[in-house]
Design a protein around this motif. Structure first.
Motif, PDB file in Angstrom:
ATOM      1  N   ASP A 171       0.763  -1.228  -0.048  1.00 10.05           N
ATOM      2  CA  ASP A 171      -0.058   0.164   0.002  1.00 10.05           C
ATOM      3  C   ASP A 171       0.782   1.185  -0.226  1.00 10.05           C
ATOM      4  OD1 ASP A 171      -2.119  -1.667   0.050  1.00 10.05           O
ATOM      5  OD2 ASP A 171      -3.016  -0.844   1.824  1.00 10.05           O
TER       6      ASP A 171
ATOM      7  N   ILE B 208      -0.927   3.128  -3.342  1.00  6.59           N
ATOM      8  CA  ILE B 208      -1.681   4.133  -2.987  1.00  6.59           C
ATOM      9  C   ILE B 208      -1.390   5.465  -4.049  1.00  6.59           C
ATOM     10  CG2 ILE B 208      -2.770   5.872  -1.340  1.00  6.59           C
ATOM     11  CD1 ILE B 208      -2.785   3.335   0.503  1.00  6.59           C
ATOM     12  N   PRO B 209      -0.228   6.058  -3.794  1.00  3.68           N
ATOM     13  CA  PRO B 209       0.237   7.195  -4.627  1.00  3.68           C
ATOM     14  C   PRO B 209      -0.151   6.931  -5.991  1.00  3.68           C
ATOM     15  CG  PRO B 209       2.146   6.323  -3.640  1.00  3.68           C
ATOM     16  CD  PRO B 209       0.871   5.678  -3.116  1.00  3.68           C
TER      17      PRO B 209
ATOM     18  N   LYS C 290      -2.083   4.631  -7.583  1.00  2.62           N
ATOM     19  CA  LYS C 290      -3.530   4.654  -8.303  1.00  2.62           C
ATOM     20  C   LYS C 290      -4.084   5.755  -7.873  1.00  2.62           C
ATOM     21  CE  LYS C 290      -3.605  -0.443  -8.036  1.00  2.62           C
ATOM     22  NZ  LYS C 290      -4.391  -1.434  -7.731  1.00  2.62           N
ATOM     23  N   LEU C 291      -3.909   6.652  -6.844  1.00  2.00           N
ATOM     24  CA  LEU C 291      -4.696   7.881  -6.668  1.00  2.00           C
ATOM     25  C   LEU C 291      -4.442   8.991  -7.859  1.00  2.00           C
ATOM     26  CD1 LEU C 291      -6.295   9.634  -4.639  1.00  2.00           C
ATOM     27  CD2 LEU C 291      -4.016  10.499  -3.850  1.00  2.00           C
TER      28      LEU C 291
ATOM     29  N   TRP D 282     -15.658   6.073 -11.168  1.00  2.00           N
ATOM     30  CA  TRP D 282     -14.267   6.339 -11.945  1.00  2.00           C
ATOM     31  C   TRP D 282     -14.627   5.576 -13.209  1.00  2.00           C
ATOM     32  CZ3 TRP D 282     -11.946   1.912 -14.286  1.00  2.00           C
ATOM     33  CH2 TRP D 282     -12.195   0.690 -13.705  1.00  2.00           C
TER      34      TRP D 282
END
Length: 344
Positions: free
Chosen positions: A257, A261-262, A264-265, A277
């Motif tokens: 993660d 996370i960064p 995929k954000l 989305w």
């Protein structure tokens, strides 16, 4: 004329959006196919590909289908089944075999369903682990890429409690080595790599954890002393901002993660009116294997499978990344051959 790049597009779970995004991606890449720059071969269920082609009303001419069946059992669209899990495995297995035989240059994978895979009797945590098994390499490395955001992972699909045990000097060196090689294949002559810390604030001098100072920092110093532009450990909550700002070419994340996370954000495009989305871009690249593999950076999306609305952006990104890596390796090989001939 240059030899076309031969890409194997594995369908992933045939009951998910894999068949649809492959057909859409091939349609978007049809000019490259017609120009002889790339050959697209699909591995999976011919029936699922036909269904997607009819649904989307798009020409499947840019594609060559390699049906890896037969497989017993139904696989209704949008549902988890053992049959679909077996199709997923057999497609990757055949693509790996042909790549190792020199018939394919790189593999581009559509998403599979881990639950379906396990129901079929293949207890892998995901594509990365499956490919490691099929190639006999147990130390593959996952890199996510979205534009200039490139993130390699020391550990991926494991409980958080296992992460500190998997952070070893041997593993960290392996991740750094293959990341440096990949960045050079992408045309970056002197890659700048930031290594993220494991603990908050990179351990805060040992107050919040010892691993950053005792394991990460010495390896970073080792690579820096050898002339590599490797720095760290950096605090995990700020290092990705520096990456996005272009201060680094890649970050080494310690766990799933932290790195996912960064990326995929930034990779997901959200419709502000509905909150849904509507597109996703980004690529998953497996490093450290004797074959090249890239993948979409999203899941099977069973909830929209069969509706024809899935975005193929990530699939196209993955195919383009694979082509770039193949071209980079060809340049390196040609350069080495030329140097050897000159020396002789």
């Amino acid at each position: 004329m240059k030899q076309p790049i031969r890409l194997a597009l594995t369908m992933g779970d045939p009951a998910g959006i894999g068949p649809e995004i492959i057909v859409k991606a091939a349609h978007q890449m049809r000019d490259l196919v017609q120009q002889g720059r790339v050959e697209l071969q699909v591995f999976g269920s011919g029936a699922a590909l036909q269904r997607a082609t009819e649904l989307l009303k798009l020409d499947a001419a840019p594609l060559t289908m390699i049906d890896v069946g037969p497989v017993e059992g139904d696989m209704p669209v949008g549902q988890v089944t053992a049959a679909a899990g077996k199709w997923s495995y057999l497609a990757v297995e055949r693509a790996v075999q042909m790549t190792q035989a020199g018939q394919i240059d790189a593999i581009v994978t559509a998403p599979l369903c881990k639950e379906a895979l396990h129901l079929a009797g293949y207890p892998f945590e995901g594509h990365t682990e499956m490919l490691a098994h099929l190639t006999g390499m147990r130390d593959g490395v996952m890199m996510l890429a979205h534009g200039g955001m490139r993130v390699s992972h020391v550990s991926t699909h494991c409980p958080l409690s296992e992460v500190p045990k998997r952070l070893t000097p041997v593993r960290l060196r392996r991740v750094l080595d293959v990341t440096l090689d990949a960045l050079r294949a992408l045309g970056i002559e002197r890659p700048r790599i930031a290594v993220a810390g494991l603990n908050p604030h990179a351990g805060e001098g040992g107050i919040l954890g010892k691993e950053d100072g005792e394991i990460i920092a010495p390896i970073v110093a080792e690579y820096a002393a050898a002339g590599h532009a490797v720095t760290g450990p950096w605090a995990g909550d700020t290092v990705f901002i520096k990456l996005r700002a272009g201060q680094f070419d890649a970050v080494i994340a310690m766990f799933h993660d932290q790195g996912h996370i960064p990326v995929k954000l930034l990779g997901f495009s959200i419709d502000p009116a509905t909150g849904a989305w509507n597109a996703v871009s980004g690529v998953n690249i497996t490093l450290g294997l004797p074959i090249l593999r890239t993948s979409v950076d999203h899941g099977t999306a069973f909830d929209i499978a069969g509706k024809g609305i899935a975005s193929a952006d990530s699939m196209v990104d993955a195919a383009n990344y694979a082509m770039t890596l193949v071209e980079g390796l060809r340049r390196t090989k040609n350069s080495s051959t030329t140097t050897s001939e000159t020396s002789a």
